[in-house]
Enzyme design. Structure first.
Site, mmCIF file in Angstrom:
data_model
loop_
_atom_site.group_PDB
_atom_site.id
_atom_site.type_symbol
_atom_site.label_atom_id
_atom_site.label_comp_id
_atom_site.label_asym_id
_atom_site.label_seq_id
_atom_site.Cartn_x
_atom_site.Cartn_y
_atom_site.Cartn_z
ATOM 1 N N VAL A 127 -17.315 -13.412 10.323
ATOM 2 C CA VAL A 127 -16.691 -13.515 9.008
ATOM 3 C C VAL A 127 -16.480 -15.021 8.849
ATOM 4 O O VAL A 127 -15.567 -15.590 9.435
ATOM 5 C CB VAL A 127 -15.362 -12.724 8.936
ATOM 6 C CG1 VAL A 127 -14.687 -12.929 7.599
ATOM 7 C CG2 VAL A 127 -15.618 -11.239 9.195
ATOM 8 N N PRO A 128 -17.364 -15.699 8.108
ATOM 9 C CA PRO A 128 -17.519 -17.152 8.190
ATOM 10 C C PRO A 128 -16.423 -17.988 7.533
ATOM 11 O O PRO A 128 -16.633 -18.634 6.510
ATOM 12 C CB PRO A 128 -18.875 -17.382 7.522
ATOM 13 C CG PRO A 128 -18.981 -16.261 6.542
ATOM 14 C CD PRO A 128 -18.322 -15.083 7.194
ATOM 15 N N CYS A 129 -15.261 -18.033 8.171
ATOM 16 C CA CYS A 129 -14.146 -18.806 7.633
ATOM 17 C C CYS A 129 -14.384 -20.315 7.705
ATOM 18 O O CYS A 129 -13.755 -21.075 6.979
ATOM 19 C CB CYS A 129 -12.851 -18.423 8.336
ATOM 20 S SG CYS A 129 -12.923 -18.522 10.129
ATOM 21 N N HIS A 130 -15.320 -20.751 8.548
ATOM 22 C CA HIS A 130 -15.610 -22.185 8.650
ATOM 23 C C HIS A 130 -16.231 -22.728 7.357
ATOM 24 O O HIS A 130 -16.239 -23.942 7.147
ATOM 25 C CB HIS A 130 -16.536 -22.467 9.853
ATOM 26 C CG HIS A 130 -17.864 -21.817 9.774
ATOM 27 N ND1 HIS A 130 -18.070 -20.491 10.121
ATOM 28 C CD2 HIS A 130 -19.073 -22.297 9.371
ATOM 29 C CE1 HIS A 130 -19.344 -20.196 9.949
ATOM 30 N NE2 HIS A 130 -19.973 -21.257 9.494
ATOM 31 N N ARG A 131 -16.689 -21.865 6.485
ATOM 32 C CA ARG A 131 -17.347 -22.293 5.238
ATOM 33 C C ARG A 131 -16.353 -22.595 4.121
ATOM 34 O O ARG A 131 -16.760 -22.965 3.018
ATOM 35 C CB ARG A 131 -18.337 -21.217 4.788
ATOM 36 C CG ARG A 131 -19.469 -21.027 5.796
ATOM 37 C CD ARG A 131 -20.405 -19.912 5.425
ATOM 38 N NE ARG A 131 -21.393 -19.714 6.490
ATOM 39 C CZ ARG A 131 -22.046 -18.585 6.687
ATOM 40 N NH1 ARG A 131 -21.864 -17.562 5.867
ATOM 41 N NH2 ARG A 131 -22.892 -18.481 7.682
#
Length: 174
Positions: A127-131
């Site tokens: 779940v790409p929270c780094h984006r």
């Protein structure tokens, strides 16, 4: 019962957690909000954890951009909404906390609440929270550390993974 596996990644050791037939967490070993687990079962012979590890290896090798795994993060209804919206941010894309709040049709000023939910994402990378970045594109907050966030965003733009901020990342080969 929570099952787990420790895996190595180019950005450090990670912990995969599963319960039932779904993944509950993927954490860097030293990230904020790492949950305490009571008597987790180390599972070397677990099909789900093996498949998750294979997909992570493919992702880090640049052979995969999305994950195809059953995910079941535990959180409030609001957190679930935010995490679902995170899942819709495409590989290599960035979105600000304010833009994410807008996508969720939240009231103006909800970016801080969105940021709190993003920070509690239990499935980093998947779940790409780094984006998610600050309003002016600046790197802010990442439970795995700002250097990892920078490395992940650079990687998605075609750079090799590197945690050393003094070493420029080389472009990935085709």
């Amino acid at each position: 019962m929570i099952r787990h596996a420790r895996i190595d990644s180019p950005l450090g050791a990670m912990l995969l957690c599963a319960e039932g037939d779904a993944l509950r967490g993927l954490y860097f070993h030293d990230q904020r909000f790492l949950p305490r687990m009571e008597k987790p079962i180390a599972s070397q012979d677990d099909a789900l954890l093996r498949e998750a590890q294979r997909q992570l290896e493919d992702w880090f090798a640049g052979r995969r951009r999305d994950f195809d795994l059953p995910l079941a993060p535990v959180g409030s209804d609001f957190q679930q909404r935010v995490w679902q919206a995170l899942s819709e941010i495409g590989y290599g894309q960035r979105l600000s906390y304010g833009e994410l709040a807008q996508r969720l049709q939240l009231a103006p000023g909800a970016a801080r609440a969105v940021g709190g939910a993003v920070g509690r994402n239990p499935l980093t990378l998947m779940v790409p929270c780094h984006r998610v970045v600050g309003g002016k594109g600046q790197l802010t907050g990442y439970a795995g550390g700002i250097e990892r966030k920078r490395a992940l965003l650079d990687f998605e733009r075609g750079a090799l993974l590197s945690l050393d901020p003094t070493t420029p990342a080389a472009p990935a080969s085709a």
